[in-house]
Enzyme design. Structure first.
Site, PDB file in Angstrom:
ATOM      1  CB  THR A 115      66.240 127.157  49.223  1.00 16.75           C
ATOM      2  OG1 THR A 115      66.598 125.858  48.773  1.00 16.75           O
ATOM      3  CG2 THR A 115      65.127 127.699  48.350  1.00 16.75           C
ATOM      4  NE  ARG A 159      67.741 117.112  45.101  1.00 15.64           N
ATOM      5  CZ  ARG A 159      67.450 118.181  45.818  1.00 15.64           C
ATOM      6  NH1 ARG A 159      67.752 119.383  45.365  1.00 15.64           N
ATOM      7  NH2 ARG A 159      66.848 118.080  46.972  1.00 15.64           N
ATOM      8  CB  VAL A 160      64.651 118.647  39.829  1.00 15.81           C
ATOM      9  CG1 VAL A 160      63.682 119.786  40.090  1.00 15.81           C
ATOM     10  CG2 VAL A 160      65.362 118.857  38.487  1.00 15.81           C
ATOM     11  N   GLY A 161      65.056 119.533  43.068  1.00 13.14           N
ATOM     12  CA  GLY A 161      64.408 119.569  44.378  1.00 13.14           C
ATOM     13  C   GLY A 161      62.996 120.118  44.288  1.00 13.14           C
ATOM     14  CG  ASP A 162      61.543 122.015  47.816  1.00 11.71           C
ATOM     15  OD1 ASP A 162      62.778 122.023  47.622  1.00 11.71           O
ATOM     16  OD2 ASP A 162      61.008 122.671  48.723  1.00 11.71           O
ATOM     17  CB  THR A 214      64.321 126.876  52.749  1.00  9.22           C
ATOM     18  OG1 THR A 214      64.012 127.017  54.144  1.00  9.22           O
ATOM     19  CG2 THR A 214      64.042 128.191  52.039  1.00  9.22           C
ATOM     20  N   GLY A 215      64.981 123.870  52.611  1.00  8.66           N
ATOM     21  CA  GLY A 215      65.369 122.623  53.275  1.00  8.66           C
ATOM     22  C   GLY A 215      65.247 121.458  52.314  1.00  8.66           C
ATOM     23  N   GLY A 242      64.285 119.174  49.858  1.00  4.34           N
ATOM     24  CA  GLY A 242      63.186 119.236  48.900  1.00  4.34           C
ATOM     25  C   GLY A 242      62.444 117.931  48.717  1.00  4.34           C
TER      26      GLY A 242
HETATM   27  N1  GLY Z   1      64.849 123.030  48.936  1.00  2.37           N
HETATM   28  C1  GLY Z   1      65.895 122.990  48.030  1.00  2.37           C
HETATM   29  C2  GLY Z   1      66.199 121.663  47.498  1.00  2.37           C
HETATM   30  O1  GLY Z   1      65.969 120.660  48.134  1.00  2.37           O
HETATM   31  O2  GLY Z   1      66.707 121.594  46.419  1.00  2.37           O
END
Ligand code: GLY
Length: 364
Positions: free
Chosen positions: A210, A238-241, A261-262, A264
């Site tokens: 990210t 799928r949706v991350g943070d 980042t990382g 989510g």
């Molecule tokens: N931080 C990015 C994700 O997990 O999608």
């Protein structure tokens, strides 16, 4: 000769000149993949451009870079080989936000998130609706899967096994011995050993790269952006943070800006960026604010290092007065970037540099 009034006015002028000098500096910080992004953001701010336009212009470099496989064009795809992008933006002065999630075929999701902020009465658009909205505003659909990402995805597909050790996506029972090793070379003629090694590494270690980029200008205005292709080989949808305002990004003009980042999933569970801003609002220094957030992530696993070892997560924050910090759950080899220590990018004029993150644990 100065009379008392002149003296007082002169003193006031000197004080305000000193305040201007010690006032906010123009600065941008980001995840370690943002050396160029932070440089461009600062350049734009020095030209008098808005802080949000500056950070978006910065991360556009990563969004269009096929070598950054965690963001935009060239980002690693979902389990069906389709690139799905998430992004969010926040503009400090107007206190507005916009975001998009699970959007396909749009190279610059950060720009799309800003369009949602400016051109709708909503904050977040997802999937098909986000794509239709992008097209309504003239954004072009593009195939975001590069040959490099397609190779990595097919390598991952072929690396999967059922309980019997079988995979329909690799050589069949009737194939001659060692056919599988040669098979992808036939599909990607000219592929180098280095590229195959990259593909195998990505197959074995799904990434949650990210870019998060935060900025402050000399007038004290702040903005931030986070943009990503998310977790590689994810389940479609799928949706991350990154597009979640308060998790992947938060800006409060009176306090500061923060992002992540990382992995989510971990960040969403601690509402990381908002937590960091609240920590600073209540007086914590930036380093303590980001470390506290990491401790919340670790606490969700009862501080079990064996489980925490399986992922990376980083936080970044920039306070309103220009103080900043980056923090990583793990120092040592970062799964995503391969960097030997956890770092983040800073530009406060001149060349961007990498600085070390504070960290919670050391990976051997
Ligand atoms: N931080 C990015 C994700 O997990 O999608």
């Amino acid at each position: 000769m100065w009379n008392r009034r002149d003296w007082m006015m002169g003193t006031a002028a000197l004080a305000s000149a000193a305040a201007a000098q010690s006032g906010p500096k123009t600065i941008s910080i980001s995840s370690a993949n943002g050396l160029r992004a932070t440089a461009r953001a600062v350049e734009w701010m020095k030209q008098g451009k808005d802080t949000l336009d500056a950070v978006i212009a910065g991360v556009n470099i990563n969004e269009e870079d096929p070598e950054d496989d965690s963001v935009g064009y060239g980002g690693l795809p979902n389990e069906e080989g389709i690139v799905e992008l998430d992004a969010s933006v926040m503009h400090g002065p107007s206190r507005r936000a916009g975001s998009v999630a699970s959007v396909r075929n749009i190279k610059y999701p950060s720009r799309l998130a800003k369009l949602v902020m400016e051109q709708t009465d909503h904050i977040m658009l997802v999937g098909e609706g986000a794509l239709r909205f992008a097209k309504a505003f003239g954004m072009r659909e593009e195939n975001l899967l590069t040959e490099r990402s397609r190779l990595a995805w097919l390598t991952w597909k072929q690396s999967q096994r059922d309980a019997g050790g079988h995979n329909n996506w690799t050589d069949g029972l009737d194939a001659p011995p060692k056919a599988a090793a040669a098979a992808l070379r036939n599909v990607f003629p000219g592929v180098t050993d280095e590229l195959l090694a990259y593909a195998w590494d990505r197959a074995a270690h799904p990434v949650t790269g990210t870019i998060n980029c935060l900025a402050l200008n000399a007038r004290g205005e702040m903005s931030g952006v986070t943009t990503t292709s998310g977790l590689s080989w994810k389940i479609p949808g799928r949706v991350g943070d990154s597009p979640i305002v308060g998790a992947g990004l938060y800006v409060d003009q009176e306090v500061g800006a923060a992002g992540s980042t990382g992995r989510g999933e971990e960040n969403i569970r601690v509402a990381g960026a908002h937590t960091i801003i609240e920590n600073m609002r209540h007086g914590m220094e930036p380093k303590d604010a980001v470390l506290d957030c990491l401790k919340r992530v670790a606490r969700n696993y009862g501080n079990d290092l064996k489980r925490l070892e399986k992922f990376d997560i980083n936080f970044y924050c920039l306070r309103k007065d220009g103080a900043y910090a980056g923090a990583a759950l793990w120092n040592g080899r970062q799964r995503r970037t391969g960097f030997t220590s956890a770092q983040f990018a800073v530009n406060d004029g001149g060349q961007s540099r990498l600085e070390k993150c504070v960290f919670l644990h050391e990976r051997k």
